[in-house]
Scaffold this motif. Structure first.
Motif, PDB file in Angstrom:
ATOM      1  N   SER A  62       0.542  -1.123   0.024  1.00  0.00           N
ATOM      2  CA  SER A  62       0.098   0.089  -0.068  1.00  0.00           C
ATOM      3  C   SER A  62       0.879   1.129  -0.133  1.00  0.00           C
ATOM      4  O   SER A  62       1.889   1.255   0.351  1.00  0.00           O
ATOM      5  N   LYS A  63       0.371   2.408  -0.454  1.00  0.00           N
ATOM      6  CA  LYS A  63       0.993   3.525  -0.561  1.00  0.00           C
ATOM      7  C   LYS A  63       1.579   4.108   0.871  1.00  0.00           C
ATOM      8  O   LYS A  63       0.624   3.931   1.881  1.00  0.00           O
ATOM      9  N   GLY A  64       2.663   4.512   1.043  1.00  0.00           N
ATOM     10  CA  GLY A  64       3.164   5.093   2.201  1.00  0.00           C
ATOM     11  C   GLY A  64       4.147   3.939   3.164  1.00  0.00           C
ATOM     12  O   GLY A  64       4.631   4.334   4.120  1.00  0.00           O
ATOM     13  N   GLY A  65       4.077   2.659   2.558  1.00  0.00           N
ATOM     14  CA  GLY A  65       4.838   1.678   3.172  1.00  0.00           C
ATOM     15  C   GLY A  65       6.307   1.791   2.492  1.00  0.00           C
ATOM     16  O   GLY A  65       6.614   2.340   1.465  1.00  0.00           O
ATOM     17  N   TYR A  66       7.112   1.266   3.226  1.00  0.00           N
ATOM     18  CA  TYR A  66       8.542   1.166   2.818  1.00  0.00           C
ATOM     19  C   TYR A  66       8.776  -0.300   1.825  1.00  0.00           C
ATOM     20  O   TYR A  66       9.587  -0.109   0.699  1.00  0.00           O
ATOM     21  N   TRP A  67       8.366  -1.329   2.010  1.00  0.00           N
ATOM     22  CA  TRP A  67       8.331  -2.610   1.566  1.00  0.00           C
ATOM     23  C   TRP A  67       7.373  -3.608   1.853  1.00  0.00           C
ATOM     24  O   TRP A  67       6.519  -3.430   2.876  1.00  0.00           O
ATOM     25  N   SER A  68       7.276  -4.582   1.187  1.00  0.00           N
ATOM     26  CA  SER A  68       6.350  -5.422   1.649  1.00  0.00           C
ATOM     27  C   SER A  68       6.549  -6.425   2.825  1.00  0.00           C
ATOM     28  O   SER A  68       7.747  -6.402   3.267  1.00  0.00           O
ATOM     29  N   GLU A  69       5.640  -7.239   3.389  1.00  0.00           N
ATOM     30  CA  GLU A  69       5.954  -8.109   4.456  1.00  0.00           C
ATOM     31  C   GLU A  69       7.204  -8.840   4.305  1.00  0.00           C
ATOM     32  O   GLU A  69       8.168  -9.070   5.317  1.00  0.00           O
ATOM     33  N   GLU A  70       7.337  -9.462   3.100  1.00  0.00           N
ATOM     34  CA  GLU A  70       8.272 -10.245   2.705  1.00  0.00           C
ATOM     35  C   GLU A  70       9.700  -9.548   2.654  1.00  0.00           C
ATOM     36  O   GLU A  70      10.610  -9.906   3.199  1.00  0.00           O
ATOM     37  N   GLY A  71       9.720  -8.319   2.562  1.00  0.00           N
ATOM     38  CA  GLY A  71      10.669  -7.445   2.724  1.00  0.00           C
ATOM     39  C   GLY A  71      11.213  -7.187   3.829  1.00  0.00           C
ATOM     40  O   GLY A  71      12.581  -7.196   4.112  1.00  0.00           O
ATOM     41  N   CYS A  72      10.157  -7.121   4.621  1.00  0.00           N
ATOM     42  CA  CYS A  72      10.512  -6.640   6.219  1.00  0.00           C
ATOM     43  C   CYS A  72      11.188  -8.041   6.796  1.00  0.00           C
ATOM     44  O   CYS A  72      12.275  -7.822   7.462  1.00  0.00           O
ATOM     45  N   ARG A  73      10.468  -9.151   6.443  1.00  0.00           N
ATOM     46  CA  ARG A  73      11.241 -10.159   6.914  1.00  0.00           C
ATOM     47  C   ARG A  73      12.612 -10.494   6.739  1.00  0.00           C
ATOM     48  O   ARG A  73      13.465 -10.893   7.228  1.00  0.00           O
ATOM     49  N   GLU A  74      12.947 -10.279   5.164  1.00  0.00           N
ATOM     50  CA  GLU A  74      14.232 -10.462   4.706  1.00  0.00           C
ATOM     51  C   GLU A  74      15.366  -9.424   5.532  1.00  0.00           C
ATOM     52  O   GLU A  74      16.518  -9.697   5.768  1.00  0.00           O
ATOM     53  N   LEU A  75      14.694  -8.061   5.796  1.00  0.00           N
ATOM     54  CA  LEU A  75      15.579  -7.296   6.277  1.00  0.00           C
ATOM     55  C   LEU A  75      15.810  -7.524   7.989  1.00  0.00           C
ATOM     56  O   LEU A  75      17.121  -7.708   8.389  1.00  0.00           O
ATOM     57  N   ARG A  76      14.864  -8.350   8.673  1.00  0.00           N
ATOM     58  CA  ARG A  76      14.968  -8.718  10.004  1.00  0.00           C
ATOM     59  C   ARG A  76      16.050  -9.912   9.849  1.00  0.00           C
ATOM     60  O   ARG A  76      16.812 -10.054  10.811  1.00  0.00           O
ATOM     61  N   ALA A  77      15.929 -10.697   8.887  1.00  0.00           N
ATOM     62  CA  ALA A  77      17.035 -11.956   8.811  1.00  0.00           C
ATOM     63  C   ALA A  77      18.354 -11.513   8.499  1.00  0.00           C
ATOM     64  O   ALA A  77      19.337 -11.875   9.048  1.00  0.00           O
ATOM     65  N   LEU A  78      18.149 -10.340   7.740  1.00  0.00           N
ATOM     66  CA  LEU A  78      19.854  -9.734   7.677  1.00  0.00           C
ATOM     67  C   LEU A  78      20.167  -9.155   8.730  1.00  0.00           C
ATOM     68  O   LEU A  78      21.280  -9.281   9.192  1.00  0.00           O
ATOM     69  N   LEU A  79      19.647  -8.760   9.384  1.00  0.00           N
ATOM     70  CA  LEU A  79      19.959  -8.003  10.787  1.00  0.00           C
ATOM     71  C   LEU A  79      20.269  -9.072  11.751  1.00  0.00           C
ATOM     72  O   LEU A  79      21.282  -9.046  12.447  1.00  0.00           O
TER      73      LEU A  79
END
Length: 87
Positions: A62-79
């Motif tokens: 949706s508009k205003g978000g940074y990335w999808s839920e999958e993207g958020c999971r990947e960023l958390r995994a990277l962290l």
């Protein structure tokens, strides 16, 4: 980032910036600074590139978000990987 950091400082900076962004505790321009200013270490610059491209590789639903839920999971995994591997 006003000065050249050694590798361990730069790595700590990357970890803290990603964590703070995900937690919503970062400053207004911290994320932009992180993805825009080269750290000078190839592995960490790859992390920066990944973060910078995340909204393109995983567009928000949706508009205003940074990335999808999958993207958020990947960023958390990277962290988690950065935190787990101390070097």
């Amino acid at each position: 980032m006003a000065r050249k950091m050694d590798y361990l400082e730069a790595r700590k900076y990357a970890i803290e910036t990603i964590r703070n962004f995900l937690d919503g505790t970062g400053g207004a321009w911290d994320w932009d600074d992180f993805i825009s200013l080269p750290l000078g270490y190839p592995g960490l610059e790859e992390v920066q590139r990944f973060c910078n491209e995340l909204s393109e590789t995983h567009p928000p639903a949706s508009k205003g978000g940074y990335w999808s839920e999958e993207g958020c999971r990947e960023l958390r995994a990277l962290l988690e990987g950065l935190e787990r591997n101390r070097r």
